[in-house]
Design a protein around this motif. Structure first.
Motif, short mmCIF file in Angstrom:
data_model
loop_
_atom_site.label_atom_id
_atom_site.label_comp_id
_atom_site.label_asym_id
_atom_site.label_seq_id
_atom_site.Cartn_x
_atom_site.Cartn_y
_atom_site.Cartn_z
N VAL A 87 0.84 -1.21 0.00
CA VAL A 87 0.00 0.00 0.00
C VAL A 87 0.87 1.25 0.00
CG1 VAL A 87 -1.61 1.36 1.39
CG2 VAL A 87 -2.00 -1.09 1.06
N GLU A 88 1.94 1.25 0.82
CA GLU A 88 2.82 2.42 0.89
C GLU A 88 3.49 2.69 -0.45
OE1 GLU A 88 6.78 4.00 3.29
OE2 GLU A 88 5.81 2.13 3.89
N ILE A 89 3.99 1.64 -1.11
CA ILE A 89 4.65 1.81 -2.41
C ILE A 89 3.66 2.39 -3.43
CG2 ILE A 89 5.70 0.60 -4.37
CD1 ILE A 89 6.80 -1.44 -2.33
N LEU A 90 2.45 1.87 -3.42
CA LEU A 90 1.45 2.34 -4.38
C LEU A 90 1.09 3.80 -4.14
CD1 LEU A 90 -0.91 -0.78 -4.42
CD2 LEU A 90 0.68 -0.08 -6.22
N MET A 91 0.89 4.17 -2.89
CA MET A 91 0.47 5.54 -2.59
C MET A 91 1.58 6.54 -2.85
SD MET A 91 -2.12 5.03 0.62
CE MET A 91 -2.88 6.63 0.35
N VAL A 92 2.82 6.17 -2.55
CA VAL A 92 3.96 7.05 -2.87
C VAL A 92 4.06 7.24 -4.38
CG1 VAL A 92 6.48 7.21 -2.86
CG2 VAL A 92 5.26 6.55 -0.77
N THR A 93 3.73 6.19 -5.14
CA THR A 93 3.79 6.27 -6.60
C THR A 93 2.67 7.15 -7.17
OG1 THR A 93 4.73 4.04 -6.62
CG2 THR A 93 3.90 4.86 -8.71
N GLY A 94 1.60 7.36 -6.39
CA GLY A 94 0.52 8.22 -6.85
C GLY A 94 -0.81 7.53 -7.03
N TYR A 95 -0.88 6.24 -6.70
CA TYR A 95 -2.14 5.50 -6.81
C TYR A 95 -2.95 5.64 -5.51
CZ TYR A 95 0.20 3.08 -10.70
OH TYR A 95 0.85 2.79 -11.87
N GLU A 96 -4.26 5.51 -5.65
CA GLU A 96 -5.12 5.31 -4.49
C GLU A 96 -5.11 3.83 -4.15
OE1 GLU A 96 -6.77 7.57 -2.68
OE2 GLU A 96 -5.97 9.20 -3.91
N ALA A 97 -5.07 3.49 -2.86
CA ALA A 97 -5.01 2.08 -2.47
C ALA A 97 -5.85 1.83 -1.24
CB ALA A 97 -3.57 1.65 -2.22
N VAL A 98 -6.52 0.68 -1.24
CA VAL A 98 -7.23 0.21 -0.05
C VAL A 98 -6.75 -1.20 0.23
CG1 VAL A 98 -9.27 1.63 -0.41
CG2 VAL A 98 -9.17 -0.64 -1.44
N ALA A 99 -6.83 -1.62 1.51
CA ALA A 99 -6.27 -2.91 1.89
C ALA A 99 -7.33 -3.78 2.54
CB ALA A 99 -5.11 -2.69 2.85
N ALA A 100 -7.15 -5.08 2.37
CA ALA A 100 -8.00 -6.08 3.02
C ALA A 100 -7.10 -7.18 3.55
CB ALA A 100 -9.01 -6.65 2.03
N GLU A 101 -7.37 -7.59 4.81
CA GLU A 101 -6.53 -8.61 5.43
C GLU A 101 -7.02 -10.03 5.12
OE1 GLU A 101 -9.80 -7.48 8.24
OE2 GLU A 101 -8.39 -6.44 6.90
N THR A 102 -8.26 -10.14 4.60
CA THR A 102 -8.80 -11.46 4.26
C THR A 102 -9.48 -11.40 2.89
OG1 THR A 102 -10.99 -11.06 5.22
CG2 THR A 102 -9.26 -11.91 6.70
N PRO A 103 -9.54 -12.55 2.20
CA PRO A 103 -10.26 -12.58 0.93
C PRO A 103 -11.74 -12.22 1.08
CG PRO A 103 -8.84 -14.50 1.12
CD PRO A 103 -8.83 -13.81 2.46
N GLN A 104 -12.34 -12.61 2.20
CA GLN A 104 -13.75 -12.31 2.41
C GLN A 104 -13.99 -10.80 2.47
OE1 GLN A 104 -11.97 -14.57 4.11
NE2 GLN A 104 -12.95 -16.45 3.34
N ARG A 105 -13.11 -10.08 3.18
CA ARG A 105 -13.22 -8.63 3.23
C ARG A 105 -12.98 -8.01 1.86
NH1 ARG A 105 -15.59 -4.15 4.21
NH2 ARG A 105 -14.23 -2.35 4.53
#
Length: 414
Positions: free
Chosen positions: A23-41
């Motif tokens: 997520v950090e790499i993506l956001m520093v690059t300029g992308y919006e990112a959201v995270a999920a800790e499980t496949p269900q989420r």
């Protein structure tokens, strides 16, 4: 959503450190990112239409990355999925690609490796979206362009429809594959689209043209070719639009490039003969239709000179067999076997909705959830400057055609 808009990337990994790093790499690059800790989420978050890419670990509790990939594809088939694995073997790569993954990246990976992988996947997705949109837009553009020229010249009403069906029938008789039949169909519909650039005083002149007017009229082939140049979806038609007035013998009178013989594209040679027969068999404001014998005579005179002799022979054979029939009502395609009407069958298979009158191009685009403004932004954001300018110029021309259609279909213009 247009390709110029930013896309949110959904990151799924059960390891906090890896998930946070991605997520950090993506956001520093300029992308919006959201995270999920499980496949269900992650599956819950897929309801967000702004998500344009999924990055998922393969080994996770609950669902594996491969199983998650199948769930994503069932819910959003066009959404690309980039898989991450701790065992970057050839078997993993093969399985990932076989299951429809957009790519595979192995741990440990560098910041640049992740950036490059994400950029490559999004670039491919954008290219695929452009291709789908242009293909979806092709019937709208084709119909609007063809109807615009017929709206100016009421004496040729229905010409492109009849010509397209006749030319495709000839292509079927030659055993041509469907891709070539599609080229013939598009070319036949759009063959005279360059006449949109010919002044009414020349296009609608009831008598013979003087030499200067004749030269101006001939320019419609080049105008049409240039009009279609920025429209990738209609590119196959350009050979017909530009070359359907070339002469087989390369002699004087063929234009615009003086091509001869098989230098002339096959689709253009087919459309040239079909165009001549359709025109001779139709009533025009300045003459009655030619009868069958007169048409046969004209074909014989032009065989090997104006037209490809093998294409003329095909037309003569179709006329002799009765599959193509000319009478006082004009041109007909008949089924000598006594089955269904091939004209109607070809129209339903190869010409769906192409000839319905279009009162407003914007309305048609809106029905596909595409506005002209969005299309302009899409073109401007998806091409180099010179290509973008050409595309935008084409859209400006389409605006003018839309106005022409609106006038032609309004009660005042009826």
């Amino acid at each position: 959503m247009s390709t110029g808009e930013s896309r949110t990337i959904l990151v799924i990994d059960d390891e906090d450190i890896v998930r946070s790093l991605v997520v950090e790499i993506l956001m520093v690059t300029g992308y919006e990112a959201v995270a999920a800790e499980t496949p269900q989420r992650a599956l819950e978050l897929l309801a967000d239409e702004s998500i344009g890419l999924v990055i998922s670990d393969i080994v996770m509790p609950g669902l594996t990355g491969f199983e998650l990939l199948e769930e994503v594809r069932s819910r959003r088939p066009s959404l690309p999925v980039l898989l991450i694995t701790g065992a970057g073997t050839e078997d993993n790569l093969s399985e990932a690609l076989a299951r429809g993954a957009a790519g595979l990246i192995a741990k440990p990976f560098s910041h640049q490796e992740l950036r490059d992988a994400v950029a490559a996947v999004l670039d491919r997705a954008a290219a695929s979206e452009r291709e789908v949109r242009e293909k979806a837009l092709a019937p709208t553009l084709t119909s609007a362009l063809a109807n615009a020229i017929e709206a100016r010249d009421s004496g040729t009403g229905g010409h492109t429809e009849r010509l397209a069906v006749l030319a495709v029938r000839m292509g079927l008789a030659l055993g041509l594959p469907r891709t070539q039949l599609e080229t013939i169909r598009l070319g036949a519909i759009l063959h005279d689209i360059g006449k949109i650039g010919i002044p009414d005083r020349v296009l609608l002149k009831p008598g013979p043209l003087d030499p200067d007017e004749r030269e101006l009229m001939r320019s419609h082939t080049v105008i049409g070719d240039r009009l279609l140049e920025p429209l990738d979806a209609l590119a196959p038609a350009r050979g017909v639009v530009r070359h359907h007035h070339e002469r087989w013998d390369g002699g004087e009178g063929g234009y615009p490039d003086g091509l001869a013989g098989e230098e002339i594209p096959l689709a253009a040679r087919i459309v040239a003969v079909a165009d001549a027969v359709e025109a001779m068999s139709a009533k025009r404001p300045y003459r009655d239709p030619l009868d069958r014998e007169a048409i046969l005579g004209e074909l014989e005179r032009g065989r090997g000179a104006q037209w490809d002799p093998s294409i003329v022979d095909l037309m003569l054979a179709l006329l002799a067999s009765g599959e193509i029939r000319v009478d006082e009502q004009g041109l007909h395609l008949t089924d000598v076997g006594g089955g269904s009407d091939p004209f109607e069958e070809l129209e339903s298979q190869l010409l769906p909705d192409f000839f319905s009158r279009l009162a407003d191009l914007n309305q048609v685009l809106a029905s596909q959830a595409i506005s002209l403004d969005e299309l302009r932004a899409w073109y401007a954001g998806s091409a180099e400057d010179s290509a973008a300018r050409r595309r935008l110029e084409a859209l400006t021309a389409l605006d003018a055609l839309t106005e022409s259609l609106q006038r032609a279909n309004s009660p005042q213009g009826a």
